[in-house]
Design a protein around this motif. Structure first.
Motif: not given
Lengths: 487, 618
Positions: A284, A287, A370-372, A403, A406-408, A410-411, A414, B136, B162, B165, B169, B590
């Motif tokens: 968090l 991010w 990220i785990g792609v 999980l 992982t989205v965070l 990526t954010a 990127f 993916e 976003i 992904i 997941m 955050g």
């Protein structure tokens, strides 16, 4: 090549460290590069020892002829040698540059001392020596963290020193408690007395050691030094600390939990809880962070939280997941940190257009973190989530949080790539220097090699994991047939 | 090496060619030829896949003990054929004058070919793990296609990422759940998992799969990212994305729900305290996906966004048809995938042609282009007739089949929902064509010419395909048969003009024949009647004044003012509010985490631990 060569892993870099200032007075460049050359010998030695170990010809080494459990024992098994390899190769890739402020070769000396300490920590067969080498690593890391010529760096390093020293004191107290409980500090002997640790005193000792040594492992809640120190130090050292030194601290915790506290449920749940909280707070905060260096610092807190959780996963497959996560992070994080100087502030905009190769590398590291699929990071995460699913209960919450994390990830990763590829950047110089680009390419090449050799690598990890959880075999090897080294 | 391997090799070569030589102008034509070659190869493959056959690739890997294999069956074949068809025409459009002056030619060609390769791999996945890996790849190549233009397109692409992904997941969680319950990642394990999971577990599995695939398809409530992202992608990329990219989600969802799990299991999962079950829940989500985005499209003032919102809405028809599960429904849904691809690509390409000549797609700043760009007009006309689902275009056939399937299955409310969607579509597509091509030509567009042949031929070809498959739907239905057999559903008996069932039939040969005949009679009367005298549009007067081009007499802004007055209050933006609420909660979290690190209480914890230890000791 005999088993005694194990001790060279510690002695050679120590020797080099003491010799380097002397050579440095004659010729600074010669000292710098001879240090690197010495360091380059160590991975070769480690690989030779690995081959010996696979052939079954590498027993534990009792120094000075004093046998366990009273003497100092070095225990070279797959785990130790893996970490030795990682540390030596990583330090080689992050070897300091010849700097005009550093005429005495201070950085090179400190790196060699760090390697010596780290190798000792990995190979240590008893708790006290583990602590001694841990302290060596810690002190050298304080000195390395103080970035040359930066006031912020000195202040951050000083705070790092105070907090970490307090942590070491707590750790030492925990060790003292263990000594009062059992009267010994040899890992194998302690493993024999493991039943004694399932008591209030034993658990207190564990809590103290976890909090104490967890400082280096960026454990929640003793990780508030991380953003400050990583923000103020050089990008190489930040990568070294985040990527490699943290794994050394994790190794110590791993030895504790597999040999001493494997039957103590509270220990496992403590690590799970601290790891989970570290994951949540780290991701968090990452991010929310605004510059690359701090984002990566918080991100490494989050990733290490996952690894601390993996420490408490039961079974061999859990260990494989932990090793996969640790080794992957070890390669990717230093690679990412190498971008944090160039991709900073106003020079971030359009950085990937000015330096396309850098953009590709950062993309590679980001995707793997990220785990792609099919990159190695994906497989590490897959293994971990699979084991967590099999464990059930509170682990399901952990899966949901990973999980989401992982989205965070990526954010926040990127966001930086978006700005790096924007067309409104300033024209002119390349984004990251050629030095950083070379090092990052080396880490990138390691990642790609790991991808291509995924199957053999997994087999190696499985063998290593099987060894780690095989405590009776550890005890038998150390206490029954040690090798005598005549003084 | 069998045909599937050859196809995969060809598509990889296409990508490599685009990567290495994409900057060179003629490469675009070469790539177009390669797509045509792949399409021919695929057509040949289709013959072997009839009757539920499948082609197994010789490329087999084992990673970490998991087998990774590629298998193409009829269901994947149908989507592959549509993908290559649209890629062919998009690449054709983008190879000539469109990319002549552009500097990002290589990115354009590379991202398109990367998408095609990834999609073909996805459609040929032989087990769940391969499905995830290729999924993916498809998501990330889609991101590359949306993002390479930079600027606002890249921002929209980041938003898509976003969502993507998050979906991936959810998909990973679903996969691991299947592996835990079913024993492996093979497709057969899903059937095992369905039997061993209890009701709550099966709901969780379904929701996870739905989230994972629904994000790509932009089903409600995951639809917010798509319109912006597709609208801002330049030219042929947008056509490709709009036409087929989100259908990958449909492919995967139908694979899992219809083929692997089975609609009967969905029907057996009841939602307590309601009359709904999982199957009807999916149908109603599809119904709302038809209505809400279509009416959002009605309010759009950018042509591309209007089309993109329609794209989201039309997915609902496809899902609705397939979820009904009868032969007619599934055939209608699958046919709609093909039909929609043809006319949506044609529409996006014609809008791209307008942008190429006028520089804008803003519906408030265009008008009267029919006199300057007649070919683009004809394309758009045929496209919107197809989108609205009216004869003689193919959209009519598939929508008719879906309506009939709904009514046959006793679903009058869903039928009404579908009809409401069609109403919204008809209204908004008229606005599209009126504001762009009809009405008064602006002064700044007087010099606009028709687009070059390299751009007008592919879009006319797509419209022509739409017309021909609308006139003779039997041609397309033969291809749909292959897919239906692979899904294990009985095929719809059809003939060249349509189908005839016991309770109704559709013969487009007669419908289109009657339509053309009546147009012919009308033309005869028109042209053989009184002499016509052609005048300039502005050679006229109104209110006692002569018209001049400096005044706007063209009503285009706020086109449906009256309708909006009635239904405007219904546009509440609830989904946007939900999305923003989610983002805000993450922000709060955050901030809390960051504050945690700022207020360093580390020393305090250590001292506390020390005190505890000393207390225990003493």
């Amino acid at each position: 090549m005999t088993a005694e060569a194990t001790v060279l892993l510690i002695v050679l870099p120590l020797f080099g460290a003491f010799l380097l200032p002397t050579i440095g007075r004659i010729n600074a460049s010669a000292a710098h590069w001879s240090g690197a050359l010495l360091l380059a010998l160590l991975p070769l030695l480690a690989i030779e020892l690995w081959n010996l170990h696979s052939a079954g010809a590498l027993p534990p080494l009792a120094l000075g002829g004093y046998l366990a459990p009273l003497g100092i024992v070095l225990y070279p098994d797959r785990l130790s040698l893996t970490l030795v390899l990682a540390l030596t190769l990583g330090s080689l890739l992050l070897w300091p540059r010849l700097h005009q402020n550093d005429a005495t070769g201070r950085q090179a000396t400190l790196m060699l001392l760090l390697v010596a300490g780290g190798n000792g920590l990995a190979l240590a067969g008893d708790l006290f020596n583990a602590f001694v080498f841990y302290e060596l690593v810690a002190v050298t890391s304080y000195a390395l963290a103080a970035k040359l010529g930066s006031g912020d760096g000195y202040a951050a390093a000083l705070r790092f020193l105070i907090l970490s020293a307090l942590g070491s004191a707590l750790g030492l107290l925990g060790i003292a408690l263990i000594y009062t409980l059992t009267g010994t500090l040899n890992f194998a002997h302690l493993a024999q007395h493991a039943a004694a640790f399932n008591s209030p005193l034993g658990i207190t000792a564990f809590v103290l050691m976890v909090l104490g040594f967890g400082v280096k492992a960026e454990l929640f809640p003793v990780n508030s030094w991380v953003p400050e120190v990583y923000g103020a130090t050089s990008h190489r050292i930040a990568g070294l600390l985040a990527g490699i030194v943290s794994k050394l601290a994790l190794l110590l915790l791993l030895r504790l939990i597999t040999l001493l506290y494997s039957d103590v449920e509270v220990a496992g749940w403590l690590l799970f809880t601290l790891g989970l909280l570290g994951l949540i707070s780290g991701e968090l905060a990452a991010w929310r962070a605004t510059d690359l260096r701090h984002t990566l610092a918080y991100s490494s807190i989050g990733q290490l939280g996952v690894m601390v959780m993996a420490l408490s996963l039961p079974g061999e497959s859990g260990m494989v997941a932990l090793l996969a996560l640790a080794l992957h992070h070890l390669v990717v994080k230093p690679g990412l940190f190498l971008f944090s100087d160039g991709w900073h502030g106003t020079s971030l905009a359009g950085a990937a257009r000015r330096g396309p190769w850098g953009g590709v590398l950062f993309l590679l590291f980001a995707l793997s973190l990220i785990g792609v699929p099919p990159l190695p990071g994906f497989w590490a995460k897959l293994l971990f989530i699979r084991e967590a699913l099999a464990a059930g209960g509170p682990w399901l919450l952990a899966i949901a949080i990973i999980l989401t994390a992982t989205v965070l990830e990526t954010a926040y990763l990127f966001r930086f790539l978006r700005r790096a590829y924007s067309r409104h950047g300033s024209a002119g110089y390349g984004a990251i220097g050629p030095d950083a680009a070379l090092r990052a390419s080396a880490f990138g090449a390691t990642l790609v090699v790991g991808l291509l050799l995924l199957n053999p690598l997994t087999e190696l990890l499985q063998q290593t994991a099987a060894e780690i959880i095989d405590t009776p075999s550890y005890i038998a090897r150390v206490l029954d047939v040690p090798v005598e080294v005549t003084p | 090496m069998n045909s599937l391997d050859l196809l995969l090799l060809l598509t990889t070569l296409t990508t490599l060619l685009a990567l290495l030589m994409g900057r060179w102008r003629p490469v675009g034509w070469l790539l177009t030829l390669l797509y045509a070659l792949q399409l021919a190869l695929l057509a040949d493959l289709g013959l072997t896949l009839q009757g539920g056959g499948q082609v197994v690739s010789q490329l087999q890997l084992t990673l970490l003990g998991y087998p990774i294999g590629l298998v193409l069956d009829g269901f994947g074949w149908l989507f592959a054929a549509i993908t290559l068809l649209i890629a062919l025409f998009s690449s054709w459009f983008g190879s000539g004058a469109w990319s002549a002056e552009r500097s990002d030619r290589r990115a354009q060609h590379l991202t398109l070919s990367l998408n095609v390769t990834a999609m073909l791999l996805l459609l040929a996945s032989g087990d769940l793990l391969t499905l995830f890996i290729t999924w993916e790849l498809v998501s990330w190549s889609g991101f590359a296609l949306m993002a390479y233009a930079g600027g606002r397109a890249a921002d929209a692409a980041l938003r898509y990422l976003i969502y993507a992904i998050a979906g991936a997941m959810a998909l990973l969680a679903a996969l691991l759940l299947v592996e835990q319950q079913g024993g492996s990642f093979q497709f057969a394990a899903v059937a095992t998992a369905v039997t061993t999971l209890d009701s709550a577990g099966l709901w969780l599995l379904l929701l996870l799969f739905f989230t994972g695939f629904g994000v790509k398809m932009a089903l409600l409530p995951f639809h917010l990212w798509q319109a912006e992202a597709y609208a801002l992608t330049p030219g042929p990329g947008a056509a490709f994305l709009g036409a087929i990219s989100s259908r990958m989600g449909l492919f995967a969802l139908m694979l899992v729900v219809v083929k692997l799990i089975g609609l009967e299991h969905l029907a057996a999962l009841a939602i307590p305290y309601t009359f709904l079950d999982a199957q009807s829940l999916l149908a109603w989500i599809a119904a709302f996906t038809i209505i809400i985005p279509t009416f959002i499209a009605l309010t759009q003032s950018d042509a591309r966004r209007l089309l993109a919102w329609h794209g989201i809405g039309q997915t609902g028809y496809m899902v609705l048809g397939i979820v009904i599960g009868t032969e007619l429904g599934v055939a209608g849904g699958l046919l709609h995938v093909f039909n929609y691809a043809t006319y949506q690509a044609a529409l996006f390409l014609s809008v791209s042609a307008v942008i190429y000549r006028t520089g804008t797609a803003d519906l408030d700043r265009l008008g009267g282009l029919i006199t300057r760009m007649p070919l683009a007009y004809v394309t758009m006309l045929m496209g919107i007739i197809g989108l609205a689902g009216l004869p003689p275009m193919n959209g009519f056939v598939s929508k008719w089949m879906v309506y009939k399937a709904l009514l046959d299955n006793g679903q009058p409310l869903l039928f009404v929902a579908a009809i409401i969607g069609t109403l919204g579509t008809i209204l908004s597509v008229y606005k599209l064509i009126h504001n762009t091509f009809l009405g008064q030509l602006r002064a700044e567009h007087q010099a606009v010419r028709e687009v070059p042949w390299s751009m007008s031929v592919p879009m006319l070809a797509l419209a022509a395909i739409g017309f021909i498959t609308g006139w003779m739907p039997g041609l397309a239905l033969s291809a749909i048969d292959v897919a239906q057999q692979a899904l294990g559903i009985a095929t719809l008996p059809h003939h060249l003009g349509g189908f005839s069932l016991s309770n109704g039939n559709l013969d487009m040969l007669w419908v289109v024949g009657a339509l053309l005949a009546s147009i012919g009679i009308g033309a005869l009367i028109f042209f053989a009647g009184n002499r016509r005298h052609l005048t300039h549009q502005l050679d006229n007067y109104a209110g006692g004044h002569f018209l001049s081009s400096s005044h706007r007499y063209h009503y285009s802004h706020n086109f449906y003012a009256g309708l909006m007055h009635l239904i405007g209050p219904w546009y509440r933006g609830t989904f946007r509010w939900l999305e923003q609420a989610l983002i805000n909660s993450v922000e709060v979290g955050g901030n809390a985490a960051l504050g945690l690190f700022r207020n360093s209480a580390m020393l305090l914890y250590m001292v506390a631990a020390l005190t505890l230890a000393l207390w225990l000791l003493l």
